[in-house]
Design an enzyme around this catalytic site. Structure first.
Site, PDB file in Angstrom:
ATOM      1  N   LYS A 173       0.849  -1.198   0.000  1.00 59.36           N
ATOM      2  CA  LYS A 173       0.000   0.000   0.000  1.00 59.36           C
ATOM      3  C   LYS A 173       0.885   1.250   0.000  1.00 59.36           C
ATOM      4  O   LYS A 173       1.523   1.580   0.997  1.00 59.36           O
ATOM      5  CB  LYS A 173      -0.920   0.031   1.224  1.00 59.36           C
ATOM      6  N   GLU A 246      10.236   2.456  10.513  1.00 61.10           N
ATOM      7  CA  GLU A 246      11.232   3.499  10.208  1.00 61.10           C
ATOM      8  C   GLU A 246      10.496   4.824  10.307  1.00 61.10           C
ATOM      9  O   GLU A 246       9.716   5.168   9.408  1.00 61.10           O
ATOM     10  CB  GLU A 246      11.789   3.312   8.780  1.00 61.10           C
ATOM     11  N   CYS A 280      13.680  12.010   5.824  1.00 58.30           N
ATOM     12  CA  CYS A 280      13.700  11.625   7.237  1.00 58.30           C
ATOM     13  C   CYS A 280      15.058  11.946   7.841  1.00 58.30           C
ATOM     14  O   CYS A 280      15.186  12.137   9.045  1.00 58.30           O
ATOM     15  CB  CYS A 280      13.389  10.148   7.387  1.00 58.30           C
ATOM     16  N   GLU A 376       9.383  17.466  14.550  1.00 59.13           N
ATOM     17  CA  GLU A 376       9.751  17.238  13.147  1.00 59.13           C
ATOM     18  C   GLU A 376       8.828  18.087  12.279  1.00 59.13           C
ATOM     19  O   GLU A 376       7.618  17.848  12.221  1.00 59.13           O
ATOM     20  CB  GLU A 376       9.591  15.752  12.782  1.00 59.13           C
TER      21      GLU A 376
HETATM   22  P1  NAD Z   1       2.410   8.852   7.346  1.00 60.06           P
HETATM   23  O1  NAD Z   1       2.659   8.118   8.606  1.00 60.06           O
HETATM   24  O2  NAD Z   1       1.331   9.852   7.338  1.00 60.06           O
HETATM   25  O3  NAD Z   1       2.024   7.815   6.177  1.00 60.06           O
HETATM   26  C1  NAD Z   1       2.883   6.784   5.760  1.00 60.06           C
HETATM   27  C2  NAD Z   1       2.031   5.675   5.147  1.00 60.06           C
HETATM   28  O4  NAD Z   1       1.225   5.097   6.155  1.00 60.06           O
HETATM   29  C3  NAD Z   1       1.068   6.139   4.059  1.00 60.06           C
HETATM   30  O5  NAD Z   1       0.959   5.145   3.073  1.00 60.06           O
HETATM   31  C4  NAD Z   1      -0.242   6.286   4.827  1.00 60.06           C
HETATM   32  O6  NAD Z   1      -1.389   6.163   4.011  1.00 60.06           O
HETATM   33  C5  NAD Z   1      -0.130   5.120   5.794  1.00 60.06           C
HETATM   34  N1  NAD Z   1      -0.906   5.284   7.025  1.00 60.06           N
HETATM   35  C6  NAD Z   1      -1.163   6.429   7.710  1.00 60.06           C
HETATM   36  N2  NAD Z   1      -1.911   6.152   8.810  1.00 60.06           N
HETATM   37  C7  NAD Z   1      -2.085   4.809   8.836  1.00 60.06           C
HETATM   38  C8  NAD Z   1      -2.751   3.918   9.719  1.00 60.06           C
HETATM   39  N3  NAD Z   1      -3.391   4.366  10.806  1.00 60.06           N
HETATM   40  N4  NAD Z   1      -2.712   2.595   9.452  1.00 60.06           N
HETATM   41  C9  NAD Z   1      -2.049   2.134   8.378  1.00 60.06           C
HETATM   42  N5  NAD Z   1      -1.443   2.926   7.473  1.00 60.06           N
HETATM   43  C10 NAD Z   1      -1.440   4.250   7.706  1.00 60.06           C
HETATM   44  O7  NAD Z   1       3.795   9.472   6.877  1.00 60.06           O
HETATM   45  P2  NAD Z   1       4.099  10.367   5.583  1.00 60.06           P
HETATM   46  O8  NAD Z   1       3.591  11.743   5.794  1.00 60.06           O
HETATM   47  O9  NAD Z   1       3.679   9.643   4.355  1.00 60.06           O
HETATM   48  O10 NAD Z   1       5.696  10.385   5.579  1.00 60.06           O
HETATM   49  C11 NAD Z   1       6.454  11.314   6.281  1.00 60.06           C
HETATM   50  C12 NAD Z   1       7.032  10.701   7.529  1.00 60.06           C
HETATM   51  O11 NAD Z   1       7.797   9.551   7.189  1.00 60.06           O
HETATM   52  C13 NAD Z   1       8.009  11.608   8.257  1.00 60.06           C
HETATM   53  O12 NAD Z   1       7.780  11.525   9.640  1.00 60.06           O
HETATM   54  C14 NAD Z   1       9.383  11.024   7.913  1.00 60.06           C
HETATM   55  O13 NAD Z   1      10.389  11.299   8.837  1.00 60.06           O
HETATM   56  C15 NAD Z   1       9.052   9.568   7.852  1.00 60.06           C
HETATM   57  N6  NAD Z   1      10.065   8.841   7.096  1.00 60.06           N
HETATM   58  C16 NAD Z   1      10.924   8.026   7.776  1.00 60.06           C
HETATM   59  C17 NAD Z   1      11.926   7.354   7.090  1.00 60.06           C
HETATM   60  C18 NAD Z   1      12.882   6.461   7.809  1.00 60.06           C
HETATM   61  O14 NAD Z   1      13.506   5.642   7.149  1.00 60.06           O
HETATM   62  N7  NAD Z   1      13.042   6.546   9.115  1.00 60.06           N
HETATM   63  C19 NAD Z   1      12.048   7.503   5.704  1.00 60.06           C
HETATM   64  C20 NAD Z   1      11.140   8.339   5.048  1.00 60.06           C
HETATM   65  C21 NAD Z   1      10.151   8.997   5.750  1.00 60.06           C
END
Ligand code: NAD
Length: 484
Positions: A173, A246, A280, A376
Protein backbone atom coordinates in the site's frame (compact mmCIF):
# COMPACT_ATOMS: atom_id res chain seq x y z
CA UNK A 1 -7.72 11.09 -17.56
CA UNK A 2 -6.07 7.70 -17.07
CA UNK A 3 -7.63 5.53 -14.38
CA UNK A 4 -4.91 3.37 -12.81
CA UNK A 5 -5.77 0.01 -11.32
CA UNK A 6 -4.79 -2.23 -8.44
CA UNK A 7 -2.58 -5.22 -9.21
CA UNK A 8 -3.92 -8.36 -7.52
CA UNK A 9 -3.06 -11.98 -8.36
CA UNK A 10 -1.26 -10.92 -11.53
CA UNK A 11 -4.19 -8.89 -12.90
CA UNK A 12 -4.78 -5.15 -13.10
CA UNK A 13 -8.24 -4.61 -11.62
CA UNK A 14 -10.65 -1.99 -10.28
CA UNK A 15 -11.51 -1.72 -6.60
CA UNK A 16 -14.66 -3.64 -5.68
CA UNK A 17 -16.04 -0.44 -4.13
CA UNK A 18 -15.82 1.42 -7.44
CA UNK A 19 -14.32 4.56 -5.89
CA UNK A 20 -11.25 6.49 -7.08
CA UNK A 21 -9.01 9.34 -5.91
CA UNK A 22 -6.56 11.65 -7.67
CA UNK A 23 -2.90 12.49 -7.22
CA UNK A 24 -1.55 16.00 -7.89
CA UNK A 25 1.73 17.42 -9.14
CA UNK A 26 2.79 19.62 -6.17
CA UNK A 27 4.59 22.10 -8.45
CA UNK A 28 1.43 23.13 -10.33
CA UNK A 29 -1.47 21.23 -8.71
CA UNK A 30 -2.26 19.50 -12.02
CA UNK A 31 -3.87 16.07 -11.74
CA UNK A 32 -1.50 13.15 -12.40
CA UNK A 33 -4.20 10.48 -12.75
CA UNK A 34 -6.99 8.61 -11.02
CA UNK A 35 -6.36 5.67 -8.69
CA UNK A 36 -8.38 3.00 -6.94
CA UNK A 37 -9.72 4.10 -3.54
CA UNK A 38 -9.70 0.50 -2.37
CA UNK A 39 -11.44 -1.10 0.59
CA UNK A 40 -11.18 -4.15 2.85
CA UNK A 41 -12.54 -6.50 0.15
CA UNK A 42 -9.65 -5.56 -2.13
CA UNK A 43 -7.16 -6.12 0.70
CA UNK A 44 -8.76 -9.53 1.33
CA UNK A 45 -8.35 -10.48 -2.35
CA UNK A 46 -4.72 -9.36 -2.24
CA UNK A 47 -4.02 -11.37 0.92
CA UNK A 48 -5.61 -14.48 -0.64
CA UNK A 49 -3.44 -14.09 -3.74
CA UNK A 50 -0.31 -13.61 -1.62
CA UNK A 51 -1.14 -16.70 0.46
CA UNK A 52 -1.82 -18.80 -2.64
CA UNK A 53 1.52 -17.93 -4.22
CA UNK A 54 3.59 -18.20 -1.02
CA UNK A 55 4.65 -21.86 -1.20
CA UNK A 56 5.68 -21.77 -4.84
CA UNK A 57 7.65 -18.54 -4.35
CA UNK A 58 9.34 -19.49 -1.07
CA UNK A 59 10.26 -22.94 -2.49
CA UNK A 60 12.04 -21.34 -5.43
CA UNK A 61 15.79 -21.39 -4.70
CA UNK A 62 16.88 -17.97 -3.48
CA UNK A 63 19.46 -17.51 -6.29
CA UNK A 64 16.59 -17.98 -8.79
CA UNK A 65 14.55 -15.38 -6.98
CA UNK A 66 17.69 -13.23 -7.15
CA UNK A 67 17.78 -13.49 -10.95
CA UNK A 68 14.30 -11.98 -11.15
CA UNK A 69 15.38 -9.16 -8.82
CA UNK A 70 18.38 -8.54 -11.05
CA UNK A 71 16.02 -8.21 -14.00
CA UNK A 72 14.02 -5.66 -11.99
CA UNK A 73 17.26 -3.70 -11.50
CA UNK A 74 18.00 -3.88 -15.25
CA UNK A 75 14.54 -2.64 -16.18
CA UNK A 76 14.73 0.16 -13.62
CA UNK A 77 18.05 1.21 -15.14
CA UNK A 78 16.56 1.20 -18.66
CA UNK A 79 13.68 3.36 -17.45
CA UNK A 80 15.68 5.56 -15.07
CA UNK A 81 15.14 8.84 -16.93
CA UNK A 82 11.40 8.30 -17.37
CA UNK A 83 10.90 7.22 -13.75
CA UNK A 84 13.11 10.01 -12.38
CA UNK A 85 10.94 12.56 -14.18
CA UNK A 86 7.83 10.89 -12.82
CA UNK A 87 9.22 11.13 -9.26
CA UNK A 88 9.83 14.86 -9.81
CA UNK A 89 6.34 15.39 -11.21
CA UNK A 90 4.43 13.45 -8.61
CA UNK A 91 6.54 14.07 -5.49
CA UNK A 92 8.20 17.40 -6.36
CA UNK A 93 11.90 16.79 -5.61
CA UNK A 94 14.24 18.26 -8.23
CA UNK A 95 15.17 16.02 -11.17
CA UNK A 96 18.68 15.12 -10.04
CA UNK A 97 17.16 13.88 -6.77
CA UNK A 98 14.33 12.14 -8.63
CA UNK A 99 16.98 10.26 -10.59
CA UNK A 100 18.76 9.51 -7.30
CA UNK A 101 15.53 8.02 -5.94
CA UNK A 102 15.44 5.59 -8.88
CA UNK A 103 19.17 4.87 -8.60
CA UNK A 104 18.68 3.85 -4.99
CA UNK A 105 16.03 1.37 -6.14
CA UNK A 106 18.41 -0.02 -8.77
CA UNK A 107 21.14 -0.37 -6.14
CA UNK A 108 18.96 -2.17 -3.62
CA UNK A 109 17.50 -4.61 -6.17
CA UNK A 110 21.05 -5.44 -7.29
CA UNK A 111 22.21 -5.81 -3.69
CA UNK A 112 19.28 -8.03 -2.69
CA UNK A 113 19.69 -10.12 -5.87
CA UNK A 114 23.20 -10.94 -4.64
CA UNK A 115 21.81 -11.71 -1.20
CA UNK A 116 20.05 -14.64 -2.88
CA UNK A 117 23.45 -16.35 -2.93
CA UNK A 118 24.13 -15.56 0.75
CA UNK A 119 21.09 -15.45 3.07
CA UNK A 120 23.53 -16.53 5.73
CA UNK A 121 22.65 -18.46 8.80
CA UNK A 122 25.34 -19.39 11.34
CA UNK A 123 27.00 -22.59 12.37
CA UNK A 124 28.36 -23.06 15.83
CA UNK A 125 29.61 -25.72 18.15
CA UNK A 126 27.56 -27.97 20.45
CA UNK A 127 27.78 -28.78 24.16
CA UNK A 128 27.51 -32.42 23.20
CA UNK A 129 29.44 -34.90 21.10
CA UNK A 130 28.09 -35.94 17.70
CA UNK A 131 25.68 -33.07 17.44
CA UNK A 132 25.57 -30.23 14.87
CA UNK A 133 24.04 -26.80 15.52
CA UNK A 134 23.26 -24.18 12.92
CA UNK A 135 20.63 -21.68 11.82
CA UNK A 136 18.86 -21.11 8.52
CA UNK A 137 16.69 -18.27 7.21
CA UNK A 138 13.00 -18.85 6.66
CA UNK A 139 10.44 -16.40 5.28
CA UNK A 140 7.83 -14.78 7.52
CA UNK A 141 4.83 -15.29 5.19
CA UNK A 142 2.59 -12.58 3.76
CA UNK A 143 4.01 -9.10 4.40
CA UNK A 144 2.12 -5.80 4.46
CA UNK A 145 4.31 -3.04 3.02
CA UNK A 146 3.17 0.50 3.87
CA UNK A 147 5.20 3.40 2.51
CA UNK A 148 5.39 7.23 2.56
CA UNK A 149 5.63 9.64 -0.36
CA UNK A 150 9.07 11.19 0.13
CA UNK A 151 11.02 8.39 -1.60
CA UNK A 152 8.22 7.00 -3.74
CA UNK A 153 10.39 4.53 -5.68
CA UNK A 154 13.36 3.93 -3.33
CA UNK A 155 11.51 3.13 -0.09
CA UNK A 156 9.11 0.59 -1.66
CA UNK A 157 12.15 -0.88 -3.45
CA UNK A 158 14.10 -1.29 -0.19
CA UNK A 159 11.24 -3.21 1.35
CA UNK A 160 9.99 -5.19 -1.64
CA UNK A 161 13.45 -6.39 -2.72
CA UNK A 162 14.32 -7.65 0.78
CA UNK A 163 10.89 -9.21 1.34
CA UNK A 164 11.08 -11.07 -1.97
CA UNK A 165 14.62 -12.39 -1.68
CA UNK A 166 13.71 -13.86 1.72
CA UNK A 167 10.80 -15.73 0.09
CA UNK A 168 7.86 -13.68 1.35
CA UNK A 169 4.86 -12.60 -0.70
CA UNK A 170 3.29 -9.22 -0.11
CA UNK A 171 0.52 -6.65 -0.20
CA UNK A 172 1.86 -3.18 -0.99
CA UNK A 173 0.00 0.00 0.00
CA UNK A 174 1.79 3.16 -1.17
CA UNK A 175 1.15 6.72 -0.02
CA UNK A 176 -1.88 8.30 -1.66
CA UNK A 177 0.33 11.29 -2.57
CA UNK A 178 2.49 9.19 -4.91
CA UNK A 179 0.42 6.26 -6.23
CA UNK A 180 1.57 6.65 -9.83
CA UNK A 181 5.21 5.97 -8.88
CA UNK A 182 3.98 2.79 -7.16
CA UNK A 183 1.97 1.69 -10.21
CA UNK A 184 5.01 2.16 -12.48
CA UNK A 185 7.29 0.28 -10.06
CA UNK A 186 4.86 -2.65 -9.93
CA UNK A 187 4.64 -2.68 -13.76
CA UNK A 188 8.40 -3.17 -13.78
CA UNK A 189 8.17 -6.01 -11.25
CA UNK A 190 5.52 -7.65 -13.42
CA UNK A 191 7.62 -7.26 -16.56
CA UNK A 192 10.69 -8.70 -14.80
CA UNK A 193 8.78 -11.95 -14.21
CA UNK A 194 7.58 -11.82 -10.59
CA UNK A 195 4.93 -14.58 -10.59
CA UNK A 196 1.22 -13.77 -10.15
CA UNK A 197 0.13 -13.18 -6.57
CA UNK A 198 3.64 -12.63 -5.18
CA UNK A 199 3.40 -8.82 -5.27
CA UNK A 200 -0.05 -7.23 -4.91
CA UNK A 201 -0.66 -3.49 -5.13
CA UNK A 202 -3.66 -2.00 -3.34
CA UNK A 203 -3.93 1.79 -3.49
CA UNK A 204 -6.12 3.79 -1.14
CA UNK A 205 -6.45 5.55 2.16
CA UNK A 206 -4.82 4.89 5.52
CA UNK A 207 -8.23 4.07 7.00
CA UNK A 208 -9.67 1.81 4.29
CA UNK A 209 -6.47 0.04 3.25
CA UNK A 210 -3.51 0.69 5.58
CA UNK A 211 -5.46 0.07 8.73
CA UNK A 212 -6.97 -3.16 7.31
CA UNK A 213 -3.49 -4.43 6.41
CA UNK A 214 -2.15 -3.62 9.88
CA UNK A 215 -4.95 -5.57 11.60
CA UNK A 216 -5.28 -8.41 9.09
CA UNK A 217 -4.96 -11.73 10.94
CA UNK A 218 -3.30 -13.60 8.07
CA UNK A 219 -0.66 -10.97 7.33
CA UNK A 220 2.36 -12.07 9.36
CA UNK A 221 4.68 -9.09 8.95
CA UNK A 222 4.36 -5.32 8.57
CA UNK A 223 7.11 -3.15 7.18
CA UNK A 224 6.26 0.50 7.67
CA UNK A 225 8.01 3.77 6.94
CA UNK A 226 6.27 6.99 7.93
CA UNK A 227 5.49 9.28 10.82
CA UNK A 228 5.99 8.54 14.49
CA UNK A 229 2.27 8.83 15.23
CA UNK A 230 1.36 6.21 12.63
CA UNK A 231 4.21 4.04 13.93
CA UNK A 232 2.72 4.23 17.42
CA UNK A 233 -0.69 3.29 16.07
CA UNK A 234 0.77 0.29 14.25
CA UNK A 235 2.62 -0.79 17.40
CA UNK A 236 -0.71 -0.85 19.22
CA UNK A 237 -2.80 -2.47 16.51
CA UNK A 238 -0.59 -4.98 14.71
CA UNK A 239 -0.84 -7.61 17.42
CA UNK A 240 1.93 -10.17 17.37
CA UNK A 241 3.04 -9.63 13.79
CA UNK A 242 6.72 -9.06 13.00
CA UNK A 243 6.76 -5.26 12.71
CA UNK A 244 9.45 -3.02 11.24
CA UNK A 245 9.17 0.74 11.83
CA UNK A 246 11.23 3.50 10.21
CA UNK A 247 9.89 6.75 11.65
CA UNK A 248 10.70 10.45 11.90
CA UNK A 249 13.84 12.42 12.65
CA UNK A 250 15.08 15.76 14.00
CA UNK A 251 18.61 15.43 12.79
CA UNK A 252 21.42 17.66 14.13
CA UNK A 253 24.63 18.87 12.56
CA UNK A 254 27.25 19.95 15.10
CA UNK A 255 29.83 22.44 13.85
CA UNK A 256 32.88 22.85 16.11
CA UNK A 257 35.22 25.86 16.17
CA UNK A 258 37.95 23.83 14.42
CA UNK A 259 35.72 22.88 11.48
CA UNK A 260 36.04 23.86 7.82
CA UNK A 261 33.18 26.37 7.74
CA UNK A 262 32.70 26.36 3.97
CA UNK A 263 32.44 22.59 3.91
CA UNK A 264 30.01 22.65 6.83
CA UNK A 265 27.81 25.32 5.20
CA UNK A 266 27.64 23.34 1.98
CA UNK A 267 26.65 20.16 3.84
CA UNK A 268 24.08 21.94 6.00
CA UNK A 269 22.31 23.54 3.03
CA UNK A 270 22.17 20.28 1.10
CA UNK A 271 20.87 18.48 4.14
CA UNK A 272 18.34 21.12 5.26
CA UNK A 273 16.92 22.26 1.94
CA UNK A 274 17.56 19.33 -0.42
CA UNK A 275 14.22 17.57 -1.03
CA UNK A 276 12.76 20.76 0.52
CA UNK A 277 13.63 19.41 3.98
CA UNK A 278 11.36 16.41 3.41
CA UNK A 279 13.87 13.64 4.06
CA UNK A 280 13.70 11.62 7.24
CA UNK A 281 17.45 12.33 7.49
CA UNK A 282 17.20 16.07 6.70
CA UNK A 283 19.12 18.37 9.03
CA UNK A 284 16.76 20.64 10.92
CA UNK A 285 19.12 21.73 13.73
CA UNK A 286 22.58 23.25 13.48
CA UNK A 287 24.40 23.17 16.80
CA UNK A 288 27.32 25.52 16.42
CA UNK A 289 30.23 26.52 18.65
CA UNK A 290 29.66 30.14 19.64
CA UNK A 291 33.14 31.22 18.42
CA UNK A 292 32.16 30.60 14.80
CA UNK A 293 28.39 31.14 14.99
CA UNK A 294 28.32 34.54 13.24
CA UNK A 295 30.60 33.40 10.43
CA UNK A 296 28.65 30.21 9.76
CA UNK A 297 25.32 32.01 9.97
CA UNK A 298 26.40 34.60 7.41
CA UNK A 299 27.59 31.90 5.07
CA UNK A 300 24.35 29.93 5.38
CA UNK A 301 22.11 32.94 4.84
CA UNK A 302 24.10 34.22 1.83
CA UNK A 303 23.92 30.86 0.13
CA UNK A 304 20.32 29.97 1.12
CA UNK A 305 19.05 33.27 -0.31
CA UNK A 306 20.48 32.31 -3.69
CA UNK A 307 18.76 28.89 -3.83
CA UNK A 308 16.26 28.80 -6.67
CA UNK A 309 12.76 27.59 -5.88
CA UNK A 310 10.55 26.09 -8.58
CA UNK A 311 9.44 23.15 -10.67
CA UNK A 312 12.14 20.51 -10.26
CA UNK A 313 12.02 19.60 -13.96
CA UNK A 314 13.42 23.04 -14.87
CA UNK A 315 17.18 23.57 -15.12
CA UNK A 316 18.89 25.37 -12.22
CA UNK A 317 16.11 24.74 -9.70
CA UNK A 318 17.51 23.61 -6.35
CA UNK A 319 14.41 23.49 -4.13
CA UNK A 320 11.08 22.00 -5.20
CA UNK A 321 7.66 22.31 -3.57
CA UNK A 322 6.31 20.69 -0.43
CA UNK A 323 4.18 17.62 -1.06
CA UNK A 324 0.71 19.07 -0.44
CA UNK A 325 -1.45 21.77 1.11
CA UNK A 326 -1.30 20.15 4.57
CA UNK A 327 2.51 20.13 4.52
CA UNK A 328 2.51 23.79 3.46
CA UNK A 329 0.12 24.72 6.28
CA UNK A 330 2.23 22.79 8.79
CA UNK A 331 5.39 24.63 7.68
CA UNK A 332 3.61 27.99 7.90
CA UNK A 333 2.41 27.15 11.41
CA UNK A 334 5.91 26.28 12.61
CA UNK A 335 7.39 29.40 11.04
CA UNK A 336 4.92 31.50 13.04
CA UNK A 337 5.98 29.64 16.20
CA UNK A 338 9.63 30.14 15.21
CA UNK A 339 9.13 33.90 14.97
CA UNK A 340 8.18 33.90 18.64
CA UNK A 341 10.94 31.52 19.72
CA UNK A 342 13.98 32.64 17.74
CA UNK A 343 15.18 35.25 15.25
CA UNK A 344 14.20 34.82 11.59
CA UNK A 345 17.28 35.50 9.43
CA UNK A 346 16.29 33.98 6.09
CA UNK A 347 13.10 33.15 4.17
CA UNK A 348 9.88 32.67 6.10
CA UNK A 349 7.57 33.25 3.13
CA UNK A 350 5.49 31.28 0.67
CA UNK A 351 6.95 30.77 -2.78
CA UNK A 352 4.90 30.79 -6.00
CA UNK A 353 1.20 30.05 -5.44
CA UNK A 354 1.15 27.85 -8.53
CA UNK A 355 2.37 25.04 -6.28
CA UNK A 356 3.09 24.29 -2.61
CA UNK A 357 6.29 26.33 -2.39
CA UNK A 358 7.96 27.68 0.74
CA UNK A 359 11.27 29.55 0.91
CA UNK A 360 14.34 28.04 2.59
CA UNK A 361 13.98 29.42 6.10
CA UNK A 362 16.55 29.89 8.88
CA UNK A 363 16.04 30.83 12.52
CA UNK A 364 18.90 31.67 14.85
CA UNK A 365 19.22 32.09 18.63
CA UNK A 366 16.94 29.08 19.03
CA UNK A 367 16.96 27.34 22.41
CA UNK A 368 17.38 23.58 22.72
CA UNK A 369 13.88 23.09 24.12
CA UNK A 370 12.01 25.38 21.73
CA UNK A 371 9.20 23.76 19.75
CA UNK A 372 10.93 24.37 16.41
CA UNK A 373 14.03 22.61 17.78
CA UNK A 374 12.05 19.61 19.03
CA UNK A 375 9.25 18.81 16.56
CA UNK A 376 9.75 17.24 13.15
CA UNK A 377 8.57 19.98 10.77
CA UNK A 378 9.41 18.09 7.57
CA UNK A 379 9.84 21.29 5.58
CA UNK A 380 12.61 23.75 4.65
CA UNK A 381 13.08 25.18 8.15
CA UNK A 382 16.43 25.20 9.93
CA UNK A 383 17.15 26.19 13.55
CA UNK A 384 20.55 27.40 14.75
CA UNK A 385 21.49 26.75 18.37
CA UNK A 386 24.81 27.95 19.80
CA UNK A 387 26.89 26.14 22.43
CA UNK A 388 30.18 26.59 24.33
CA UNK A 389 31.54 23.04 24.36
CA UNK A 390 31.33 19.68 22.63
CA UNK A 391 29.63 18.16 25.67
CA UNK A 392 26.95 20.83 25.49
CA UNK A 393 26.57 20.20 21.74
CA UNK A 394 26.09 16.47 22.26
CA UNK A 395 23.57 17.11 25.04
CA UNK A 396 21.63 19.40 22.69
CA UNK A 397 21.82 16.83 19.88
CA UNK A 398 20.37 14.19 22.21
CA UNK A 399 17.61 16.41 23.61
CA UNK A 400 14.96 15.30 21.07
CA UNK A 401 12.80 12.18 21.06
CA UNK A 402 14.10 11.08 17.67
CA UNK A 403 17.44 9.49 16.77
CA UNK A 404 17.92 8.80 13.07
CA UNK A 405 20.88 10.64 11.57
CA UNK A 406 23.48 13.09 12.90
CA UNK A 407 26.69 14.74 11.86
CA UNK A 408 29.67 16.64 13.20
CA UNK A 409 32.05 18.93 11.37
CA UNK A 410 35.40 18.99 13.17
CA UNK A 411 39.06 18.47 12.45
CA UNK A 412 39.74 17.17 15.92
CA UNK A 413 39.94 13.39 16.13
CA UNK A 414 38.87 13.33 19.79
CA UNK A 415 35.73 15.33 19.00
CA UNK A 416 34.95 12.88 16.18
CA UNK A 417 35.26 9.74 18.22
CA UNK A 418 33.42 11.15 21.20
CA UNK A 419 30.50 12.11 18.94
CA UNK A 420 30.43 8.72 17.22
CA UNK A 421 29.91 7.09 20.58
CA UNK A 422 27.77 9.63 22.39
CA UNK A 423 25.25 10.98 19.88
CA UNK A 424 22.02 9.02 20.15
CA UNK A 425 21.28 8.14 16.52
CA UNK A 426 21.38 5.20 14.14
CA UNK A 427 23.80 7.00 11.80
CA UNK A 428 26.58 9.55 12.45
CA UNK A 429 28.50 11.26 9.68
CA UNK A 430 31.87 12.89 10.26
CA UNK A 431 32.55 15.95 8.08
CA UNK A 432 29.57 15.21 5.86
CA UNK A 433 25.87 16.09 5.92
CA UNK A 434 23.17 13.95 7.56
CA UNK A 435 22.07 12.47 4.24
CA UNK A 436 23.78 10.06 1.89
CA UNK A 437 23.07 6.55 3.16
CA UNK A 438 24.36 3.72 0.94
CA UNK A 439 22.22 0.62 0.40
CA UNK A 440 24.80 -1.96 1.42
CA UNK A 441 24.89 -0.66 5.00
CA UNK A 442 22.12 -0.95 7.59
CA UNK A 443 19.80 2.04 7.85
CA UNK A 444 17.60 3.03 10.78
CA UNK A 445 17.40 4.83 14.07
CA UNK A 446 17.09 4.70 17.83
CA UNK A 447 14.56 6.12 20.33
CA UNK A 448 11.27 7.24 18.72
CA UNK A 449 12.63 6.82 15.19
CA UNK A 450 12.11 3.09 15.76
CA UNK A 451 14.77 0.45 16.07
CA UNK A 452 14.43 -1.28 12.72
CA UNK A 453 17.41 -1.73 10.41
CA UNK A 454 16.67 -1.88 6.70
CA UNK A 455 19.02 -2.42 3.77
CA UNK A 456 22.52 -3.82 4.04
CA UNK A 457 23.17 -7.05 5.88
CA UNK A 458 20.55 -6.21 8.53
CA UNK A 459 17.80 -5.76 5.92
CA UNK A 460 17.54 -9.51 5.75
CA UNK A 461 16.74 -9.85 9.48
CA UNK A 462 13.75 -7.61 8.99
CA UNK A 463 12.11 -9.92 6.46
CA UNK A 464 13.07 -13.38 7.67
CA UNK A 465 13.13 -15.52 10.78
CA UNK A 466 16.31 -17.19 11.91
CA UNK A 467 15.44 -20.82 12.54
CA UNK A 468 17.75 -23.04 14.57
CA UNK A 469 18.48 -26.65 13.63
CA UNK A 470 20.03 -29.29 15.89
CA UNK A 471 21.20 -32.54 14.28
CA UNK A 472 22.08 -35.33 16.68
CA UNK A 473 24.05 -38.12 14.99
CA UNK A 474 25.00 -40.01 18.18
CA UNK A 475 22.24 -42.65 17.92
CA UNK A 476 21.29 -42.09 21.54
CA UNK A 477 19.22 -39.60 23.53
CA UNK A 478 21.61 -36.85 24.59
CA UNK A 479 20.36 -34.20 26.98
CA UNK A 480 21.69 -30.63 27.08
CA UNK A 481 22.60 -28.74 30.27
CA UNK A 482 24.49 -31.77 31.62
CA UNK A 483 21.35 -33.76 32.45
CA UNK A 484 22.35 -37.39 32.69
P1 NAD B 1 2.41 8.85 7.35
O1 NAD B 1 2.66 8.12 8.61
O2 NAD B 1 1.33 9.85 7.34
O3 NAD B 1 2.02 7.82 6.18
C1 NAD B 1 2.88 6.78 5.76
C2 NAD B 1 2.03 5.67 5.15
O4 NAD B 1 1.23 5.10 6.16
C3 NAD B 1 1.07 6.14 4.06
O5 NAD B 1 0.96 5.14 3.07
C4 NAD B 1 -0.24 6.29 4.83
O6 NAD B 1 -1.39 6.16 4.01
C5 NAD B 1 -0.13 5.12 5.79
N1 NAD B 1 -0.91 5.28 7.02
C6 NAD B 1 -1.16 6.43 7.71
N2 NAD B 1 -1.91 6.15 8.81
C7 NAD B 1 -2.09 4.81 8.84
C8 NAD B 1 -2.75 3.92 9.72
N3 NAD B 1 -3.39 4.37 10.81
N4 NAD B 1 -2.71 2.59 9.45
C9 NAD B 1 -2.05 2.13 8.38
N5 NAD B 1 -1.44 2.93 7.47
C10 NAD B 1 -1.44 4.25 7.71
O7 NAD B 1 3.80 9.47 6.88
P2 NAD B 1 4.10 10.37 5.58
O8 NAD B 1 3.59 11.74 5.79
O9 NAD B 1 3.68 9.64 4.36
O10 NAD B 1 5.70 10.38 5.58
C11 NAD B 1 6.45 11.31 6.28
C12 NAD B 1 7.03 10.70 7.53
O11 NAD B 1 7.80 9.55 7.19
C13 NAD B 1 8.01 11.61 8.26
O12 NAD B 1 7.78 11.52 9.64
C14 NAD B 1 9.38 11.02 7.91
O13 NAD B 1 10.39 11.30 8.84
C15 NAD B 1 9.05 9.57 7.85
N6 NAD B 1 10.06 8.84 7.10
C16 NAD B 1 10.92 8.03 7.78
C17 NAD B 1 11.93 7.35 7.09
C18 NAD B 1 12.88 6.46 7.81
O14 NAD B 1 13.51 5.64 7.15
N7 NAD B 1 13.04 6.55 9.11
C19 NAD B 1 12.05 7.50 5.70
C20 NAD B 1 11.14 8.34 5.05
C21 NAD B 1 10.15 9.00 5.75
Amino acid sequence: MTVHKNYIDGKWCNSKGGKTFTSLNPSNKKVMGQFQASNSEDVEDAVKAAEKSFHEWSDKPAPERGLILLEVANLLRKNKEKLGKLVTKEMGKVLKEGLGDVQEAIDIFEYMAGEGRRLYGRTTTSELRNKACFSIRIPVGVFGIITPWNFPIAIPAWKISAALICGNTLVFKPSSDTPLCAVELVKILEKAGIPSGVVNLVTGSAREVGNVIVKHPRIRGISFTGSRDTGLYITREAGLKKVGLELGGKNPIIVMDDADINLAAEGILWSAFGTTGQRCTACSRVIVHKKIKDKLEKELVNRAKKMRLGDGLKKGIEVGPLINEAALDKTKRYVEIGKREGKLICGGNLGSKKGYFFEPTIFTDVKVNNTIAQDEIFGPVLSIISVDTLDEAIKAANSVKYGLSSSIYTNNINNSFKSMNKIESGITYINSSTIGAEVHLPFGGVKDTGHTREAGWSGIDEFSHEKVIYVDYSNKLQKAQGID
